[in-house]
Design a protein around this motif. Structure first.
Motif, PDB file in Angstrom:
ATOM      1  N   CYS A   1      64.799  63.272  12.775  1.00  0.00           N
ATOM      2  CA  CYS A   1      64.904  63.897  12.052  1.00  0.00           C
ATOM      3  C   CYS A   1      64.681  63.137  10.705  1.00  0.00           C
ATOM      4  CB  CYS A   1      65.962  64.915  11.404  1.00  0.00           C
ATOM      5  SG  CYS A   1      65.741  66.283  12.666  1.00  0.00           S
TER       6      CYS A   1
ATOM      7  N   CYS B   1      61.826  67.750  11.134  1.00  0.00           N
ATOM      8  CA  CYS B   1      62.416  67.007  12.289  1.00  0.00           C
ATOM      9  C   CYS B   1      61.298  67.223  13.354  1.00  0.00           C
ATOM     10  CB  CYS B   1      63.627  67.828  12.741  1.00  0.00           C
ATOM     11  SG  CYS B   1      65.498  67.733  11.877  1.00  0.00           S
TER      12      CYS B   1
ATOM     13  N   ASP C   1      64.886  54.958   7.706  1.00  0.00           N
ATOM     14  CA  ASP C   1      65.748  55.856   8.862  1.00  0.00           C
ATOM     15  C   ASP C   1      65.645  56.217   8.882  1.00  0.00           C
ATOM     16  OD1 ASP C   1      66.808  52.576   9.084  1.00  0.00           O
ATOM     17  OD2 ASP C   1      69.017  53.584   8.009  1.00  0.00           O
ATOM     18  N   SER C   2      65.418  56.964  10.269  1.00  0.00           N
ATOM     19  CA  SER C   2      65.459  58.023  10.798  1.00  0.00           C
ATOM     20  C   SER C   2      66.433  58.134  11.934  1.00  0.00           C
ATOM     21  CB  SER C   2      64.425  59.212  11.777  1.00  0.00           C
ATOM     22  OG  SER C   2      62.965  58.411  11.234  1.00  0.00           O
ATOM     23  N   GLU C   3      67.025  59.935  12.122  1.00  0.00           N
ATOM     24  CA  GLU C   3      68.645  59.857  12.608  1.00  0.00           C
ATOM     25  C   GLU C   3      67.830  60.915  13.936  1.00  0.00           C
ATOM     26  OE1 GLU C   3      72.725  61.909  12.477  1.00  0.00           O
ATOM     27  OE2 GLU C   3      70.690  63.693  12.295  1.00  0.00           O
TER      28      GLU C   3
ATOM     29  N   CYS D   1      67.794  62.277  18.134  1.00  0.00           N
ATOM     30  CA  CYS D   1      69.669  62.836  18.327  1.00  0.00           C
ATOM     31  C   CYS D   1      69.034  63.572  19.938  1.00  0.00           C
ATOM     32  CB  CYS D   1      70.042  64.594  17.621  1.00  0.00           C
ATOM     33  SG  CYS D   1      70.506  63.906  16.264  1.00  0.00           S
TER      34      CYS D   1
ATOM     35  N   LYS E   1      73.544  69.197  19.150  1.00  0.00           N
ATOM     36  CA  LYS E   1      73.344  67.806  19.193  1.00  0.00           C
ATOM     37  C   LYS E   1      74.835  67.307  19.605  1.00  0.00           C
ATOM     38  CE  LYS E   1      70.881  67.082  14.652  1.00  0.00           C
ATOM     39  NZ  LYS E   1      71.252  67.127  13.095  1.00  0.00           N
TER      40      LYS E   1
ATOM     41  N   CYS F   1      73.729  60.917  18.491  1.00  0.00           N
ATOM     42  CA  CYS F   1      72.630  60.552  17.644  1.00  0.00           C
ATOM     43  C   CYS F   1      72.848  59.347  17.615  1.00  0.00           C
ATOM     44  CB  CYS F   1      72.783  61.231  16.523  1.00  0.00           C
ATOM     45  SG  CYS F   1      72.637  63.020  16.639  1.00  0.00           S
ATOM     46  N   ARG F   2      71.804  58.331  17.093  1.00  0.00           N
ATOM     47  CA  ARG F   2      72.073  57.715  16.187  1.00  0.00           C
ATOM     48  C   ARG F   2      70.822  56.802  15.262  1.00  0.00           C
ATOM     49  NH1 ARG F   2      70.139  52.811  21.154  1.00  0.00           N
ATOM     50  NH2 ARG F   2      70.572  51.670  18.578  1.00  0.00           N
ATOM     51  N   LYS F   3      70.897  56.220  14.260  1.00  0.00           N
ATOM     52  CA  LYS F   3      69.917  56.186  12.948  1.00  0.00           C
ATOM     53  C   LYS F   3      68.980  55.137  13.638  1.00  0.00           C
ATOM     54  CE  LYS F   3      72.359  57.670   8.892  1.00  0.00           C
ATOM     55  NZ  LYS F   3      72.318  57.600   7.378  1.00  0.00           N
TER      56      LYS F   3
END
Length: 259
Positions: free
Chosen positions: A74, A82, A104-106, A108, A115, A118-120
């Motif tokens: 997302c 997303c 940045d995107s997230e 997950c 969820k 998650c990582r950015k």
């Protein structure tokens, strides 16, 4: 009799408590407190199919049971909020034109829509170039060297064009004795005097982004190329210095002719 009934009641109650603490509810779903973090890693490959980009993610633990797990990205996307990853065996991937390549995107991991972890990530900072290919080695007798050439699909790309290449070569009988050379071009000259005569060599190359904006990881190694160095004879030893003298005299003659 009442004591016996009370005892059975206590045992039943304890079983209920233990069951609840084991991480499973009565319906068989995972309890929130016992969900794993499911650490994962991702890399991007830009313009792998025309203007389409590829994003690939895998779990760090290859033995994780990923049957009901999904990946979603997302943010930093065009026209959509997303995107859901496709799955192929233990690998999750997206092939799309919708990456903004800014911000940045997230990303997950999801279980049944929820969820878990998650990582950015920024797609332009996790670039893994495509592996180089068509590596060749040509012996140049007059120059007493070996000309190494190879190709990369990134020469025709719009974005990740600037790469640093690592050429690794070794004598085949010395399995772990690799020599390494870093360069930004796709040509390299290996001096004959630095190689063993009449020996088989293996050579391969890989690439990494070499740019302030695009960063990331080493590509996979190219397929190896194998070549043999010539045997040194007395004639070689004689002709080598003689050919260098002739070339030097010819270059001086050519310069004098231009004056």
């Amino acid at each position: 009799m009442m004591i016996l009934g009370t005892a059975f009641g206590m045992v039943f109650y304890l079983l209920q408590v233990v069951s609840g603490e084991s991480g499973y509810a009565q319906n068989g779903d995972f309890d929130d407190a016992e969900l794993d973090d499911y650490p994962f890693s991702c890399y991007s490959q830009l313009e792998v199919d025309g203007s389409q980009h590829l994003l690939t993610c895998t779990f760090d633990d290859p033995d994780v049971n990923s049957t009901n797990l999904e990946f979603e990205i997302c943010g930093a996307l065009l026209d959509v909020k997303c995107l859901t990853f496709n799955k192929m065996q233990e690998m999750y991937f997206i092939r799309t034109k919708k990456f903004l390549l800014i911000g940045d995107s997230e990303i997950c991991v999801k279980l049944k829509g929820k969820k878990i972890t998650c990582r950015k990530m920024n797609v332009v900072k996790i670039v893994k170039p495509e592996a180089p290919f068509d590596i060749r080695v040509i012996y140049r007798e007059g120059a007493n060297d070996f000309l190494v050439t190879f190709n990369t699909s990134h020469l025709q790309k719009k974005y990740v064009k600037e790469l640093l290449h690592e050429v690794a070569y070794r004598q085949e009988k010395h399995e772990n004795d690799w020599m390494h050379v870093n360069l930004s071009s796709t040509k390299l000259a290996l001096l004959q005097r630095k190689l063993q005569p009449d020996a088989m060599y293996e050579i391969k190359v890989r690439s990494i982004p070499n740019h302030d904006y695009f960063e990331g990881f080493w590509s996979e190694w190219s397929p190896s190329f194998h070549f043999r160095t010539p045997e040194i004879t007395e004639l070689n030893l004689l002709c080598g210095p003689v050919s260098r003298i002739i070339r030097r005299l010819w270059n001086n003659f050519a310069r004098n002719q231009k004056r």
